[in-house]
Structure formats: structure tokens, C-alpha cells
Write an enzyme that holds these catalytic residues in place. Structure first.
Site, PDB file in Angstrom:
ATOM      1  N   THR A  78      16.072  -2.009   2.759  1.00 39.04           N
ATOM      2  CA  THR A  78      15.869  -2.380   0.695  1.00 39.04           C
ATOM      3  C   THR A  78      14.959  -0.687   0.271  1.00 39.04           C
ATOM      4  O   THR A  78      15.590  -0.161  -0.902  1.00 39.04           O
ATOM      5  CB  THR A  78      14.221  -2.827   0.663  1.00 39.04           C
ATOM      6  OG1 THR A  78      14.867  -4.191   1.162  1.00 39.04           O
ATOM      7  CG2 THR A  78      14.944  -3.082  -1.150  1.00 39.04           C
ATOM      8  N   ASN A 150      25.659 -10.221   4.747  1.00 40.01           N
ATOM      9  CA  ASN A 150      24.743 -11.116   5.228  1.00 40.01           C
ATOM     10  C   ASN A 150      24.959 -12.174   5.068  1.00 40.01           C
ATOM     11  O   ASN A 150      23.771 -13.619   5.554  1.00 40.01           O
ATOM     12  CB  ASN A 150      23.290 -10.922   4.737  1.00 40.01           C
ATOM     13  CG  ASN A 150      23.425 -11.107   2.619  1.00 40.01           C
ATOM     14  OD1 ASN A 150      24.095 -10.219   1.989  1.00 40.01           O
ATOM     15  ND2 ASN A 150      22.230 -11.308   2.808  1.00 40.01           N
ATOM     16  N   GLN A 178      23.297  -5.517   8.549  1.00 36.85           N
ATOM     17  CA  GLN A 178      23.553  -6.399   9.363  1.00 36.85           C
ATOM     18  C   GLN A 178      25.027  -6.565  10.116  1.00 36.85           C
ATOM     19  O   GLN A 178      25.169  -6.954  11.131  1.00 36.85           O
ATOM     20  CB  GLN A 178      24.620  -7.928   8.557  1.00 36.85           C
ATOM     21  CG  GLN A 178      23.850  -8.597   7.775  1.00 36.85           C
ATOM     22  CD  GLN A 178      22.568  -9.496   8.471  1.00 36.85           C
ATOM     23  OE1 GLN A 178      22.362  -9.523   9.289  1.00 36.85           O
ATOM     24  NE2 GLN A 178      21.797  -9.940   7.092  1.00 36.85           N
ATOM     25  N   SER A 198      18.391  -1.834   9.241  1.00 37.14           N
ATOM     26  CA  SER A 198      16.827  -2.177   9.785  1.00 37.14           C
ATOM     27  C   SER A 198      16.510  -2.728  10.769  1.00 37.14           C
ATOM     28  O   SER A 198      17.257  -3.177  11.346  1.00 37.14           O
ATOM     29  CB  SER A 198      17.253  -3.199   8.863  1.00 37.14           C
ATOM     30  OG  SER A 198      15.393  -3.321   8.308  1.00 37.14           O
ATOM     31  N   THR A 235       2.757   9.066   5.932  1.00 36.58           N
ATOM     32  CA  THR A 235       2.454   9.353   7.433  1.00 36.58           C
ATOM     33  C   THR A 235       2.868   8.127   8.059  1.00 36.58           C
ATOM     34  O   THR A 235       3.276   6.995   7.697  1.00 36.58           O
ATOM     35  CB  THR A 235       0.840   8.764   7.586  1.00 36.58           C
ATOM     36  OG1 THR A 235      -0.148   9.716   6.907  1.00 36.58           O
ATOM     37  CG2 THR A 235       0.571   9.526   9.356  1.00 36.58           C
ATOM     38  N   CYS A 325      16.036 -13.469   1.686  1.00 40.82           N
ATOM     39  CA  CYS A 325      14.878 -13.145   0.501  1.00 40.82           C
ATOM     40  C   CYS A 325      14.972 -14.114  -0.552  1.00 40.82           C
ATOM     41  O   CYS A 325      13.345 -14.093  -1.202  1.00 40.82           O
ATOM     42  CB  CYS A 325      15.756 -11.578   0.145  1.00 40.82           C
ATOM     43  SG  CYS A 325      16.237 -10.844   1.703  1.00 40.82           S
TER      44      CYS A 325
END
Ligand code: PLP
Length: 381
Positions: A78, A150, A178, A198, A235, A325
């Protein structure tokens, strides 16, 4: 509760997330134990952490045919999508060409980045209408679309759209979340400016996402700072990045043998056929000839999908209604609505998704339970 006893839990919700591979878990734990220094520190401990981050970057790059410098670590896909859309040129009329069958991350990013959408048509099978998309390209500020859907698993035929966008020098973002780790993805062949992915979708950890940025493509950071070559401040989450690198290596090795994907595709078909054969008035949503092996999306007439999900969950099966989601919301899936399904059919649609660890035994067992649950719900209603 079933999820606390993973051995009795059949996960058919792999499009939402996948269980981290044991080697990934070990890499994350080892990095927490030994690589806790800041990778931007110049001392020896910092440089060890830096070396591990760069090794993981190389592995992610190899998985998608990129150069390591083209990989930016973010927190999730995202965020990667936000970063890409934020970087696309602005100006009067410079809308972003997209569709109504994208993951909610694209609509969310368009909204956050205050970019107006230009929607292309989609077919009733859930494929982008390429003629319409190409017809709307002129003057667009960018293109934001996906490779694999998805919800339906549809593999989008985006190559001609990408070629036409390139000819007009219009930047393109491909949401390949996906696809990566589940089918071969080569960013060189895609020739997009940005590709979002992802690692938690291919047995990596959560907390890290990736944006591929083609060399020479412009990037306007959303989070300022010197890290990631000043492209994304903060970081780096070293343990999650190390886990992502291991997940990428494992996925690349797994992808080398195409028969593994074919076998899983047969397993998905077996589940689909068992359910369609056992439950009258059930149809598969999406294109059956352009689907990734992970996914089947079934519309059960005369069923409340949420009730079925709860019933399956109590029996140790995880699945999903629409996008995970948006679970918890009672809104019907915008993707299935855009494909022209009636609201009732959308509310009775369930997505079952496999991971590379799904077994034949799980599929057969799940198929029987699903058929029984639907019959029981229909008896009640
Ligand atoms: N894009 C697609 C196609 C997805 O399926 C998902 C997650 O389900 C996302 C983007 C968002 O990914 P993340 O959870 O890493 O932000």
C-alpha cells in the site's frame, strides 16, 4: 479457537496473507538477535546490518529481474503504491488511468495523493477492456493498474496497454502484489516505471513492502530522510527485510519448476469442481482461462457470504468474502460489482485462495465441509 491450533486450520485465504516459511521465521529471529544495529551507522555492527539489507535487496531484485538499485524498501505494498502515485506528473487534466477492479490500495492512494481517476471499462469476466483503456491514454498523467486480481485471480492482459503508455511517455505503476512469488514476473519484460509488491504474499514477513522504480523514473519521496538513497526515510526494518530476502530466494527456487504451479492449479480446479458439483447454482467468478493458480472465487446463489465464512471458520477453514482488507465491512465487493454481478450474488461470493503449501488432503477435506455448510445454510434460509 481454531486459529490457535494451526495444525487443524486449513488456510484457503492465501491472497490475504501467507504463513511465513520456517526459514523466513528463523532469518527474522536471527536478525533480531544479531543484526539489531542501525544499518546507517558507520561502525562495524551497523555495517553488518547494512550488508544483510543489501543481500536481501539483491534477492528481491533477482526475483523480478531488476537491478538492486531499483528496489526501494517500504512498509507494505500500500505504501509502495502511494509512493509511485505521489511521483507521477501533475497538472491540469493529468488524471490517472485506472479501473474499478483494483485493490483498495490504489483508490486509497489516489485519494491521499489527490489524484483524479480516469476509469477504463472492464469486461464481465473481470478483465481490463484494453481498447477502452488505450483509447483513454492520451493526456493522462499516469496509469495505475494491476497484474493479477486479488479477488478473482484474473491475469490482466496489460502488455499492449503498457506498450502504448511507453510510446506516449506516460508513467505506469503495476500493482503486482498478487503475482510476485507466485508466477514469474520480469520487470524488464513488463517495462513499467513502478512495480509494487509485498513479501507477506509469498511466505515472507509483514512490515516490509517493495517498490521497484525503473532506473531513470522520477521519484518524489513521501517520507523524507537519507535512507534508501533518499527515496524513503526511516530506519530500515532489518529483521523484516532479511526475512523478505529469504522469502524471495525460496520463491525464486520454487518458481523454477513450472510443474509445481500446474499441480496447484489442478488442486484449485479440484476444489472448484467439487464445490460446483456438490452445490447447485454455483458459478465461478472471473476468467477461467486467464487465472493464476492461487484463486477461485465462487458465487453461491441464495447464500449470505458472511454467514458462510463464519460457519467455515468455526470448522477450521479460512476463506474470504471480497478483499480481506474490507472484511468487517458489509459493503459488497466493488470488484465483483464492476464485473456486473447483482448485489445478491456479490454478497454470496467467497474467495478461496491456495498457497504453495496447500495439500490435496486439505483441499478434499475443505471441499466436503464447504458443500455441507452451504447445504445447511440453504436449509436454514
Ligand atoms: N494490492 C493487491 C493486489 C493486494 O492484494 C494487496 C493486499 O491484499 C495490496 C495491494 C496491499 O498490500 P499490503 O497489505 O502489503 O499493503
Amino acid at each position: 479457537m481454531a486459529p490457535d491450533r494451526p495444525e487443524s486450520w486449513i488456510d484457503l485465504d492465501a491472497n490475504a496473507t501467507t504463513r511465513p516459511d520456517p526459514q523466513v521465521v528463523e532469518a527474522v529471529a536471527e536478525a533480531c538477535r544479531t543484526l539489531w544495529a542501525n544499518p546507517s551507522s558507520v561502525h562495524r555492527a551497523g555495517q553488518r546490518a547494512r550488508a544483510a539489507v543489501e543481500l536481501a535487496r539483491q534477492e528481491i531484485a533477482r526475483l523480478i529481474g531488476a537491478s538492486p538499485r531499483e528496489i526501494v524498501f517500504t512498509s507494505c505494498a500500500t505504501e509502495s503504491i502511494h509512493l509511485a502515485l505521489h511521483s507521477m506528473p501533475r497538472g491540469p487534466g493529468k488524471e490517472i488511468l485506472t479501473s474499478r477492479i483494483e485493490h483498495a490500495a490504489i483508490a486509497g492512494a489516489l485519494n491521499s495523493c489527490r489524484r483524479a481517476p480516469r476509469y477504463c471499462a472492464v469486461t464481465c469476466e473481470g478483465l481490463l477492456d484494453l481498447d477502452d483503456a488505450i483509447g483513454q491514454l492520451d493526456g493522462a498523467g499516469g496509469v495505475a493498474t494491476h497484474l493479477v486480481n486479488n479477488e478473482t485471480g484474473a491475469i490482466q492482459p496489460i502488455e499492449p496497454l503498457l506498450a502504448q503508455a511507453r510510446e506516449r511517455s506516460i508513467p505506469v505503476l503495476i500493482d503486482a502484489t498478487q503475482a510476485v512469488g507466485r508466477m514469474p514476473v520480469d520487470v524488464g519484460a513488463l517495462d513499467a516505471d513502478y512495480v509494487a509488491l509485498s513479501p507477506h504474499k509469498f511466505h515472507g514477513p509483514k512490515g516490509v513492502g517493495v517498490l521497484y522504480v525503473r532506473q531513470g523514473a522520477r521519484l518524489s519521496p513521501l517520507i523524507g530522510g537519507a535512507q534508501e538513497l533518499a527515496r524513503r526515510g526511516g530506519t530500515e526494518p532489518v529483521p523484516a527485510i532479511c526475512g523478505a530476502g529469504v522469502a524471495a530466494t525460496l520463491a525464486r527456487t520454487w518458481l523454477e519448476d513450472a510443474s509445481r504451479r500446474e499441480d496447484l492449479g489442478s488442486l484449485r480446479d479440484r476444489l472448484e469442481n467439487a464445490i460446483i458439483g456438490g452445490v447447485p447454482d454455483t458459478v465461478a467468478n472471473g476468467p477461467r482461462d486467464r487465472r493464476i493458480w492461487t484463486t477461485t472465487n465462487l458465487a453461491f446463489g441464495d447464500i449470505d457470504g458472511e454467514a458462510l465464512l463464519m460457519m467455515l471458520s468455526e470448522r477450521g477453514i479460512g476463506a474470504s468474502a471480497g478483499a480481506a482488507c474490507s472484511s468487517g465491512s458489509v459493503e459488497p465487493s466493488p470488484v465483483l460489482l464492476a464485473m456486473g454481478l447483482s448485489e445478491d450474488l456479490v454478497r454470496g461470493s467467497i474467495r478461496f485462495s491456495l498457497s504453495r503449501n496447500t495439500t490435496e488432503h486439505e483441499i478434499d477435506h475443505a471441499g466436503e465441509i464447504i458443500v455441507r455448510c452451504v447445504a445447511s445454510l440453504r436449509g436454514q434460509s
